[in-house]
Design an enzyme around this catalytic site. Structure first.
Site, PDB file in Angstrom:
ATOM      1  CB  THR A  61       0.749   0.002   4.830  1.00 21.89           C
ATOM      2  OG1 THR A  61       1.220  -1.115   4.053  1.00 21.89           O
ATOM      3  CG2 THR A  61       1.817   0.390   5.833  1.00 21.89           C
ATOM      4  N   GLY A  62      -0.963  -2.757   5.775  1.00 25.71           N
ATOM      5  CA  GLY A  62      -0.815  -4.020   6.495  1.00 25.71           C
ATOM      6  C   GLY A  62      -1.865  -5.025   6.107  1.00 25.71           C
ATOM      7  NE  ARG A 109      -8.307  -7.795   0.608  1.00 23.03           N
ATOM      8  CZ  ARG A 109      -7.328  -6.955   0.925  1.00 23.03           C
ATOM      9  NH1 ARG A 109      -6.798  -6.192  -0.018  1.00 23.03           N
ATOM     10  NH2 ARG A 109      -6.887  -6.875   2.169  1.00 23.03           N
ATOM     11  CB  VAL A 110     -12.941  -4.018  -0.965  1.00 20.28           C
ATOM     12  CG1 VAL A 110     -12.611  -2.588  -0.541  1.00 20.28           C
ATOM     13  CG2 VAL A 110     -13.590  -4.019  -2.346  1.00 20.28           C
ATOM     14  N   GLY A 123      -5.021  -5.967   5.688  1.00 18.25           N
ATOM     15  CA  GLY A 123      -6.186  -5.111   5.578  1.00 18.25           C
ATOM     16  C   GLY A 123      -7.401  -5.566   6.355  1.00 18.25           C
ATOM     17  CG  ASP A 181      -6.532  -1.351   5.301  1.00 17.89           C
ATOM     18  OD1 ASP A 181      -6.053  -2.128   4.462  1.00 17.89           O
ATOM     19  OD2 ASP A 181      -5.847  -0.518   5.913  1.00 17.89           O
ATOM     20  CB  THR A 199      -0.876   0.038   1.274  1.00 15.07           C
ATOM     21  OG1 THR A 199      -1.566  -1.209   1.404  1.00 15.07           O
ATOM     22  CG2 THR A 199      -1.896   1.160   1.223  1.00 15.07           C
TER      23      THR A 199
END
Length: 329
Positions: free
Chosen positions: A247-248, A224-225, A250, A227, A196
C-alpha cells in the site's frame, strides 16, 4: 516480528497466520476522537478474526485472504469497494489482485466500476487460468459471464469520499500524500492516506497467498492503474519465500517491482523476511521518494509489516492467539 521457525515437513500442520492492512498514511490533520479510532480498530479486529477462524477450520490461504479482502471491500472505512475514492471525473475505477503461492497462479482486474467485490472477480480470473489481468469493459463482461454480483457505480460512493474529492480537486493535484491540511476525524488523514486494502496468509497446509484491492487515488486520471493489480508490484505470493501485499505511492511500487523484489531478496540473497521487507520499504522505496508500506508472511510464519509513513492500518493473528491491531508505530 519473527516467530520460531516451523517444521518444513509439508505433512506437519502449520500454525496458520493471517495479516491485513487498510492503507498507510500520515496523522490526521483533524482531531481524532477515541470513538473514531476505536471504530477502525474494531473493524480490523473483526475482519482478521473472521479470516483467522476460517484458517483454523482448514481454509486455504487463498480462501482466507480473499475472505478478508471481501470484508474490507464491504467496509466504508477503507478505500476499496463500498467507500472507494473518486476519480477526477467523479467516477469509480477499482482494481484487485490475488495470487496463490502454491501454484503461482494469479488473477487481477483493473478499472472496473460495476463489480461489487472486485477481489472475487480477480479470483475468477485466476481460476479461469486463460489470462492474468483483465481490465475495464472486458473484465466486467467476464464478471457477468461468471455470475458475479454487479451494482450501480453509486454503490461505491460515500458522501465523505465525495467531499474528499472536492477538496482535493480544487488543488488540481492527484492525491496520495496531499500536503494540505484537510480536516478529518479518521486516525489517518484521509486526504493524505494511501487507500488500499490487502491480506496475506499462511495456512495449516504450509501454503501462502496474497490479495489486494483498491479504489485508487483521489482525483486520479480516468484509466490510471496503480500497483495493486500488477503481479510483482503490489501483490505477490510464492510458497518458496513469502506472500506480500503493498500500500502506498503506487507508481513508485511499480518502478521497483516491490512485492517481487522482497521475495527475490529472500530467494537469491538469502535475506530473512524482516531484512528483505525493511530494505524494500525503507531503502529502495525511499530512495526514489516512494512512501507507504506492506504486509508479508513467509513460509515459516514470520511476519513483517513495515511502513515509512506515520501510520498504517493493520492487524494480524497467529494460530488461536488473540488478534492484534495497530494504526501507528
Amino acid at each position: 516480528m519473527n516467530s520460531p521457525t516451523q517444521n518444513d515437513n509439508a505433512s506437519t500442520p502449520r500454525v496458520p497466520v493471517i495479516a491485513i492492512h487498510g492503507g498507510a498514511g500520515t496523522i490526521s490533520a483533524g482531531t481524532t476522537t477515541p470513538e473514531r479510532a476505536a471504530a477502525y480498530h474494531e473493524a480490523l479486529r473483526h475482519i482478521v478474526a473472521t479470516a483467522q477462524a476460517a484458517l483454523l477450520q482448514g481454509a486455504s490461504a487463498l480462501d482466507a485472504t480473499c475472505l478478508a479482502v471481501e470484508l474490507l471491500e464491504d467496509c466504508p472505512l477503507f478505500n476499496a469497494g463500498h467507500g472507494a475514492v473518486f476519480t477526477h471525473d467523479e467516477t469509480h475505477e477499482l482494481d484487485a489482485a490475488v495470487m496463490d503461492g502454491a501454484t503461482l497462479a494469479a488473477g487481477a482486474v483493473a478499472g472496473v466500476c460495476h463489480v461489487r467485490r472486485p477481489v472475487r472477480l480477480a479470483r475468477a480470473v485466476l481460476e479461469d487460468g486463460a489470462h492474468v489481468l483483465l481490465a475495464g469493459a472486458g473484465a466486467e463482461a467476464f464478471a457477468r459471464e461468471r455470475g458475479l454480483e454487479m451494482v450501480e457505480p453509486s454503490y461505491f460512493s460515500t458522501e465523505a469520499r465525495r467531499q474528499q474529492l472536492h477538496r482535493v480537486r480544487d488543488t488540481g493535484r492527484v492525491v496520495v500524500d496531499h500536503e494540505g491540511a484537510a480536516m478529518t476525524h479518521a486516525p489517518l488523514d484521509e486526504d493524505r492516506k494511501f487507500g488500499t486494502v490487502g491480506a496475506v496468509a499462511l495456512d495449516m497446509h504450509g501454503h501462502l497467498a496474497a490479495a489486494t484491492s483498491t479504489g485508487g487515488m483521489t482525483n486520479k486520471r480516468v484509466g490510471r492503474v496503480g500497483d495493486s493489480p500488477l503481479i510483482g508490484a503490489g501483490t505477490y505470493a510464492d510458497d518458496a519465500t513469502a506472500a506480500v501485499s503493498c500500500t502506498g505511492s503506487g507508481e513508485m511500487f511499480i518502478r521497483i517491482a516491490a512485492a517481487h523484489d522482497l521475495c527475490a531478496r529472500m530467494a537469491y540473497a538469502g535475506a530473512t523476511l524482516e531484512a528483505a521487507a525493511y530494505t524494500v520499504v525503507m531503502k529502495s522505496l525511499s530512495a526514489i521518494g516512494g512512501t507507504g508500506g506492506l504486509i508479508a508472511v513467509d513460509r515459516h510464519g514470520n511476519l513483517a509489516l513495515p511502513f515509512n509513513t506515520e501510520g498504517m492500518y493493520r492487524a494480524h493473528a497467529r494460530g488461536r492467539e488473540t488478534p492484534k491491531t495497530a494504526i501507528f508505530a
